[in-house]
Scaffold this motif. Structure first.
Motif, PDB file in Angstrom:
ATOM      1  N   ILE A   1      46.890  39.889  41.969  1.00 64.46           N
ATOM      2  CA  ILE A   1      45.960  41.049  41.920  1.00 64.46           C
ATOM      3  C   ILE A   1      45.183  41.343  40.691  1.00 64.46           C
ATOM      4  CG2 ILE A   1      47.260  42.251  43.776  1.00 64.46           C
ATOM      5  CD1 ILE A   1      48.372  44.014  41.504  1.00 64.46           C
ATOM      6  N   ARG A   2      45.400  40.054  39.675  1.00 65.24           N
ATOM      7  CA  ARG A   2      45.104  40.430  38.391  1.00 65.24           C
ATOM      8  C   ARG A   2      43.424  40.585  38.336  1.00 65.24           C
ATOM      9  NH1 ARG A   2      48.800  35.730  35.895  1.00 65.24           N
ATOM     10  NH2 ARG A   2      48.409  34.818  37.858  1.00 65.24           N
ATOM     11  N   LEU A   3      42.703  39.784  38.953  1.00 66.13           N
ATOM     12  CA  LEU A   3      41.469  40.024  38.884  1.00 66.13           C
ATOM     13  C   LEU A   3      40.941  41.454  39.415  1.00 66.13           C
ATOM     14  CD1 LEU A   3      39.882  36.462  39.639  1.00 66.13           C
ATOM     15  CD2 LEU A   3      39.769  37.816  37.462  1.00 66.13           C
TER      16      LEU A   3
ATOM     17  N   THR B   1      37.413  25.523  37.912  1.00 62.60           N
ATOM     18  CA  THR B   1      36.494  26.645  37.543  1.00 62.60           C
ATOM     19  C   THR B   1      37.565  27.966  37.581  1.00 62.60           C
ATOM     20  OG1 THR B   1      34.727  25.884  38.004  1.00 62.60           O
ATOM     21  CG2 THR B   1      34.558  28.091  37.140  1.00 62.60           C
ATOM     22  N   THR B   2      37.897  28.444  36.381  1.00 63.66           N
ATOM     23  CA  THR B   2      38.790  29.565  36.577  1.00 63.66           C
ATOM     24  C   THR B   2      37.928  30.812  36.269  1.00 63.66           C
ATOM     25  OG1 THR B   2      40.633  28.250  35.372  1.00 63.66           O
ATOM     26  CG2 THR B   2      40.710  30.535  35.498  1.00 63.66           C
ATOM     27  N   VAL B   3      38.228  31.858  37.005  1.00 65.07           N
ATOM     28  CA  VAL B   3      37.345  33.117  36.814  1.00 65.07           C
ATOM     29  C   VAL B   3      38.260  33.757  35.796  1.00 65.07           C
ATOM     30  CG1 VAL B   3      36.593  35.302  37.654  1.00 65.07           C
ATOM     31  CG2 VAL B   3      36.278  33.042  39.010  1.00 65.07           C
ATOM     32  N   ILE B   4      37.845  34.049  34.443  1.00 66.56           N
ATOM     33  CA  ILE B   4      38.649  34.866  33.575  1.00 66.56           C
ATOM     34  C   ILE B   4      38.206  36.344  33.201  1.00 66.56           C
ATOM     35  CG2 ILE B   4      38.938  32.520  32.317  1.00 66.56           C
ATOM     36  CD1 ILE B   4      36.893  33.540  30.008  1.00 66.56           C
ATOM     37  N   GLY B   5      37.285  36.663  33.846  1.00 61.06           N
ATOM     38  CA  GLY B   5      36.900  38.187  33.946  1.00 61.06           C
ATOM     39  C   GLY B   5      36.240  38.457  35.035  1.00 61.06           C
ATOM     40  N   CYS B   6      36.505  39.718  35.203  1.00 59.77           N
ATOM     41  CA  CYS B   6      35.504  40.282  36.386  1.00 59.77           C
ATOM     42  C   CYS B   6      35.227  41.522  36.225  1.00 59.77           C
ATOM     43  CB  CYS B   6      36.760  40.481  37.687  1.00 59.77           C
ATOM     44  SG  CYS B   6      36.041  40.290  39.505  1.00 59.77           S
TER      45      CYS B   6
ATOM     46  N   GLN C   1      41.578  44.109  37.171  1.00 62.33           N
ATOM     47  CA  GLN C   1      40.773  44.249  36.079  1.00 62.33           C
ATOM     48  C   GLN C   1      39.397  45.043  36.454  1.00 62.33           C
ATOM     49  OE1 GLN C   1      38.996  40.703  34.311  1.00 62.33           O
ATOM     50  NE2 GLN C   1      39.067  41.669  32.446  1.00 62.33           N
ATOM     51  N   ILE C   2      38.848  44.933  37.485  1.00 60.14           N
ATOM     52  CA  ILE C   2      37.619  45.409  38.303  1.00 60.14           C
ATOM     53  C   ILE C   2      37.761  46.765  38.486  1.00 60.14           C
ATOM     54  CG2 ILE C   2      37.425  44.899  40.492  1.00 60.14           C
ATOM     55  CD1 ILE C   2      34.526  43.907  39.732  1.00 60.14           C
ATOM     56  N   GLY C   3      38.846  47.412  38.643  1.00 51.63           N
ATOM     57  CA  GLY C   3      39.166  48.724  38.676  1.00 51.63           C
ATOM     58  C   GLY C   3      39.522  49.090  40.204  1.00 51.63           C
ATOM     59  N   VAL C   4      39.876  48.059  41.193  1.00 56.20           N
ATOM     60  CA  VAL C   4      40.281  48.345  42.417  1.00 56.20           C
ATOM     61  C   VAL C   4      41.662  49.061  42.437  1.00 56.20           C
ATOM     62  CG1 VAL C   4      40.886  47.057  44.433  1.00 56.20           C
ATOM     63  CG2 VAL C   4      39.049  46.442  43.615  1.00 56.20           C
ATOM     64  N   ARG C   5      41.767  50.103  43.424  1.00 55.33           N
ATOM     65  CA  ARG C   5      42.990  50.793  43.392  1.00 55.33           C
ATOM     66  C   ARG C   5      44.028  49.767  44.229  1.00 55.33           C
ATOM     67  NH1 ARG C   5      45.231  54.742  46.519  1.00 55.33           N
ATOM     68  NH2 ARG C   5      43.447  54.964  48.041  1.00 55.33           N
ATOM     69  N   THR C   6      45.163  49.810  43.458  1.00 56.15           N
ATOM     70  CA  THR C   6      46.431  49.149  43.997  1.00 56.15           C
ATOM     71  C   THR C   6      47.496  50.148  44.374  1.00 56.15           C
ATOM     72  OG1 THR C   6      47.125  48.356  41.615  1.00 56.15           O
ATOM     73  CG2 THR C   6      45.618  46.934  42.830  1.00 56.15           C
ATOM     74  N   GLU C   7      48.413  49.494  45.326  1.00 62.07           N
ATOM     75  CA  GLU C   7      49.531  50.442  45.499  1.00 62.07           C
ATOM     76  C   GLU C   7      50.630  49.628  45.746  1.00 62.07           C
ATOM     77  OE1 GLU C   7      50.057  53.591  46.265  1.00 62.07           O
ATOM     78  OE2 GLU C   7      47.833  54.435  45.898  1.00 62.07           O
ATOM     79  N   PHE C   8      51.749  50.093  45.516  1.00 61.08           N
ATOM     80  CA  PHE C   8      53.168  49.289  45.919  1.00 61.08           C
ATOM     81  C   PHE C   8      53.545  49.450  47.217  1.00 61.08           C
ATOM     82  CE2 PHE C   8      57.230  48.245  46.181  1.00 61.08           C
ATOM     83  CZ  PHE C   8      57.403  47.153  45.514  1.00 61.08           C
TER      84      PHE C   8
ATOM     85  N   VAL D   1      37.741  38.373  46.732  1.00 59.96           N
ATOM     86  CA  VAL D   1      38.690  37.969  46.206  1.00 59.96           C
ATOM     87  C   VAL D   1      39.674  37.482  47.061  1.00 59.96           C
ATOM     88  CG1 VAL D   1      40.485  38.270  44.317  1.00 59.96           C
ATOM     89  CG2 VAL D   1      38.248  39.585  44.526  1.00 59.96           C
ATOM     90  N   ALA D   2      40.023  35.946  47.007  1.00 61.52           N
ATOM     91  CA  ALA D   2      41.012  35.433  47.825  1.00 61.52           C
ATOM     92  C   ALA D   2      41.927  34.393  47.098  1.00 61.52           C
ATOM     93  CB  ALA D   2      40.358  34.577  49.000  1.00 61.52           C
ATOM     94  N   CYS D   3      42.680  34.836  46.175  1.00 61.81           N
ATOM     95  CA  CYS D   3      43.116  33.996  45.121  1.00 61.81           C
ATOM     96  C   CYS D   3      44.654  33.802  45.454  1.00 61.81           C
ATOM     97  CB  CYS D   3      42.750  34.405  43.543  1.00 61.81           C
ATOM     98  SG  CYS D   3      42.628  36.019  43.424  1.00 61.81           S
ATOM     99  N   GLY D   4      45.059  34.235  46.434  1.00 64.01           N
ATOM    100  CA  GLY D   4      46.507  33.965  46.905  1.00 64.01           C
ATOM    101  C   GLY D   4      47.514  34.720  46.384  1.00 64.01           C
TER     102      GLY D   4
END
Lengths: 385, 485
Positions: free
Chosen positions: B374-376, B196-201, B379-386, B232-235
């Motif tokens: 980090i794609r999902l 099962t692939t989650v395609i949207g969040c 998409q849901i609007g979580v803040r990411t940093e480099f 979210v634990a998608c490696g």
């Protein structure tokens, strides 16, 4: 980061297609150009757009700008010496009923008078051009079609402009935020950035959805409003059609990219203005449903990505270009209402002529900010997305 | 090309499955994916690039890249590396995008699932999160796009380090089995959805929405899943290295090679050049030897070996040289790798001309790090940093593994690249935190305290320095809203 230049003839705010095109053209004319972009090049609407270029509009202003823009796009690859991904597969605009047809006929007559090759199609002819369309499903009584409309790659184009601009001596500062603009005696004096001050005579506000805030820095009020717009792309499939299909009634647009993905968007009902960035399930659902109604063979194709960008929308859906009355040197290049990429060649050419040569063509007056003062506005109705 | 003798895994012959590749009949074995079965039949070219028609082969093996896209039973763009091989299926290489699919979805309507906690990914972090949340009493839905649970544990044949409490001394393959047993014990509260692939969040006010597609025997089924909390634990994704010929079939991610040989029992090739001497490069090199495959050498661009000394020593005892300050300059070959050029590099990783050496090999393994997936969460609007030390762009999170979006938690490699051991603890922490925020509490604060102190122990010492700095920066970003370099 390196020290920035503290003096320039022109400071351009915004590293989208309009900003980079202006940087190229003005530096080519020998002016000292500095461009400030708060993110990376194409990080705003340019890099998120549907990449279509069309000449079929309801207002004369947009039609004129668009026709001349496509003529420039056709030569651009040669001029810049780089591939810009131009493909002219036409735009097919679906006509749904009698009143639609009346508007379409008047549009086509106006467009033909401007010399455009555009025609009205019967339902049978629609399927000849885009075989996967279901005429009944999309409730079509006809369509208008212009074969020279098409696609251009916004990333390739913007970067080609940027590289050409750098070659002519322009400075492009990425991740550089403009925090203030100073004026002196009703003239532009300097631009303040988070990396220092730049003295200049001209400031071009090409900041897209953030243009309103830029203008406020010198006390100018723009009527622009930002609207979140969503777009999706499917997995790749074999080449099915060349044209961009759009409908003003449903607001949908979609086309197939060179590599086989189908890309398109549609507005979701009751969307309010504001700086919203999150993609929504409502859009995915509404778009998928409408797309499957228009082109049933696509209904089993997987969506691989959806994203959002902003339309910088004006009350008449026409851009605001030119100098603001009362502030010498403060130039607007915004309010494109979703059409900034396709109109960019001509708009930037006009602005270059104004800044470098002082020429003021008639269209510049018609598209100035002062058109909103008290007068009745004529709205562009040929809008999608 | 099958491995039959292996010191750790029993690769005895399994039931044969026949299928067609470009109309030619071939045989795979039960448990194979399409890509592994093709590989066992020595089919190395799976697709061609769209623009320049360059051959592409098996690379990541876990459904993260696109080089194994093929048409299967008239459905285009199938990720053959995670699709099980079945009797009589027709596999075709596709020209360009492939034909239009016509019967992919079995139901017109989507199905709805409402659940307290949704966990995306059933690797070490996801499994532990599910168990921890279930132990607290919450109802859990555990989703994975593969057809088996365990994530990357299923290919880890080496023993883990650390304290006994954190499963040290166990092999990943054993751990996956043990954790799966526990998940089955909790079948009242843990619902498992594989393939099962989650395609949207999408963010909601009280609950968040997920859109997922499940692959069933006769087609796809669309799901709308509503969860109060999402973990979210998608490696992670394997990094690529830029060099001419890096897209030739025969250039693999080190993880891809591990999957191929340790999960499916298929040899990637006969002679391997390993690029990268971090723990992954060293461990996979040793595992290649265990599978009876020759490793010509390991090259490492840094002046020092990055991985543990014990792993390097094991390799050296087997006669595999490790060249530090060396890297790959190019791979060459027609249709597939036939050899490579390695070169000495200076302190700035720039090749020193005149030091090139030609190596004859059919396999190049890239063990050059991972990038968090980090794609999902983006998409849901979580803040990411480099954050370089965490492996790239990562989601910022607090000490309970919650992101800046309420109800969205993160754990494991997708919250910063680290080890399976720490992924498990982070998963446990996220699972307990999510459950307690729903009102469950079975000695929860003690569990959380233990998790935090275990993480601290793992991240102490010289080898824990990079993840420790990464996590400190993430914490700093979470509190202050950003980093200034």
């Amino acid at each position: 980061m390196n020290e920035i230049d503290h003096k320039a003839d022109v400071v351009i705010i915004g590293g989208g297609v309009n900003g980079c095109s202006l940087a190229y053209q003005l530096s080519k004319r020998g002016m000292k150009v500095v461009l400030c972009e708060k993110g990376y090049l194409c990080s705003g609407a340019t890099g998120r757009c549907g990449a279509g270029i069309r000449q079929q509009w309801s207002t004369r202003e947009n039609s004129e700008l668009a026709i001349k823009s496509i003529q420039i796009f056709e030569r651009l690859e040669q001029e810049l010496g780089q591939d810009i991904g131009l493909r002219q597969g036409g735009y097919l605009i679906v006509v749904h009923d009698k009143s639609d047809m009346k508007q379409a006929k008047s549009n086509v007559n106006m467009q033909k008078a401007l010399g455009l090759d555009v025609s009205i199609l019967t339902p049978d002819e629609i399927v000849d051009i885009v075989p996967i369309l279901d005429v009944n499903g999309m409730h079509a009584v006809g369509a208008t079609f212009c074969p020279t409309d098409g696609h251009v790659d916004p990333f390739k184009t913007t970067h080609a402009y940027a590289q050409a601009a750098i070659k002519h001596g322009a400075q492009l500062y990425k991740f550089t935020k403009v925090v203030g603009i100073k004026k002196k005696n009703k003239r532009i004096d300097s631009v303040l950035t988070d990396r220092g001050k730049i003295s200049t005579d001209f400031v071009i506000n090409a900041a897209g959805a953030w243009s309103k805030q830029i203008a406020e820095m010198v006390g100018v009020k723009l009527p622009n409003k930002p609207f979140r717009k969503e777009i999706l792309v499917t997995e790749r499939v074999k080449p099915l059609f060349d044209a961009m299909v759009i409908s003003f009634k449903d607001g949908i647009y979609f086309s197939q990219q060179e590599e086989g993905q189908v890309l398109g968007g549609i507005p979701i009902p009751n969307e309010k203005p504001g700086y919203l960035t999150a993609p929504t399930f409502d859009f995915l659902h509404h778009m998928a449903k409408t797309l499957a109604r228009y082109a049933p063979p696509l209904k089993h194709v997987n969506v691989i990505r959806q994203w959002t960008g902003y339309y910088d929308v004006t009350p008449d859906a026409l851009p605001i270009i030119g100098e603001v009355e009362g502030i010498k040197g403060f130039i607007q290049c915004n309010g494109f209402s979703g059409h900034g990429f396709m109109l960019s060649p001509m708009v930037t050419k006009i602005l270059t002529a104004y800044i470098a040569d002082g020429r003021t063509p008639h269209i510049l007056k018609r598209l100035s900010l002062s058109r909103f003062k008290g007068k009745k506005i004529v709205r562009e109705v040929s809008v999608v997305g | 090309m099958r491995i039959r003798n292996h010191p750790i895994i029993d690769f005895k012959k399994k039931r044969e499955i026949s299928f067609y590749f470009n109309k030619k009949k071939m045989y795979g074995e039960e448990g194979d994916t399409i890509a592994s079965a093709l590989h066992a039949n020595d089919v190395k070219v799976l697709s061609h690039s769209l623009r320049y028609k360059r051959p592409r082969g098996f690379f990541c093996g876990i459904g993260k890249c696109s080089s194994c896209f093929m048409t299967v039973n008239d459905i285009p763009n199938v990720r053959t590396c995670i699709t099980p091989v079945k009797e009589n299926i027709k596999v075709m290489e596709q020209d360009k995008g492939g034909e239009l699919p016509n019967k992919q979805f079995i139901n017109k309507d989507k199905k709805r699932i409402d659940v307290e906690i949704v966990i995306i990914g059933s690797g070490p972090a996801g499994l532990m999160a599910a168990l921890a949340a279930a132990e607290q009493g919450a109802s859990v839905l555990l989703i994975d796009e593969n057809h088996m649970v365990g994530g990357q544990l299923v290919k880890q044949t080496h023993r883990f380090f650390g304290s006994r409490e954190e499963k040290a001394g166990m092999r990943g393959i054993e751990l996956a089995v043990e954790l799966m047993k526990k998940v089955v014990e909790y079948k009242e509260s843990i619902q498992l959805m594989l393939a099962t692939t989650v395609i949207g969040c999408y963010k909601g006010k009280k609950r968040h929405n997920l859109i997922a597609v499940q692959k069933l025997a006769d087609g796809d089924q669309l799901f709308e899943i509503n969860g109060h909390k999402i973990i979210v634990a998608c490696g992670a994704l394997e990094n690529m290295l830029a060099f001419p010929g890096n897209d030739l079939p025969g250039v693999y991610g080190a993880g891809g090679v591990q999957t191929l040989m340790n999960v499916y029992g298929v040899k990637p090739g006969k002679c391997v050049l390993m690029v990268g001497a971090g723990n992954v490069g060293l461990i996979v090199s040793y595992q290649l030897l265990q599978a009876g495959i020759m490793v010509d050498r390991v090259v490492e661009a840094m002046p020092k070996i990055g991985g543990y000394h014990v792993h390097a020593a094991k390799l050296r005892r087997c006669g595999v040289p490790i060249y530090t300050s060396h890297s790959i300059k190019e791979a060459y070959g027609k249709e597939k790798v036939e050899g490579a050029v390695v070169v000495k590099v200076d302190d700035y990783c720039q090749p020193i001309s005149g030091t090139e050496e030609n190596i004859s090999c059919d396999t190049i393994c890239l063990a050059v790090g991972l990038t968090p997936s980090i794609r999902l969460i983006e998409q849901i609007g979580v803040r990411t940093e480099f954050i370089l030390e965490a492996g790239g762009h990562v989601a910022v999170h607090d000490s309970s593994m919650q992101t800046n979006v309420r109800g969205i938690y993160i754990a494991g490699d997708s919250s910063g690249i680290e080890e399976a051991s720490t992924a498990m603890i982070e998963g446990q922490l996220a699972g307990v935190s999510a459950a307690t925020s729903l009102g469950y509490d079975k000695n929860a604060s003690e569990v959380k305290r233990k998790c935090r102190s275990a993480l601290k122990v793992f991240r102490s010492g010289p080898f824990g320095e990079i993840p420790r700095v990464g996590k400190e920066k993430i914490a700093c970003c979470y509190r202050n809203g950003g980093l200034t370099y």
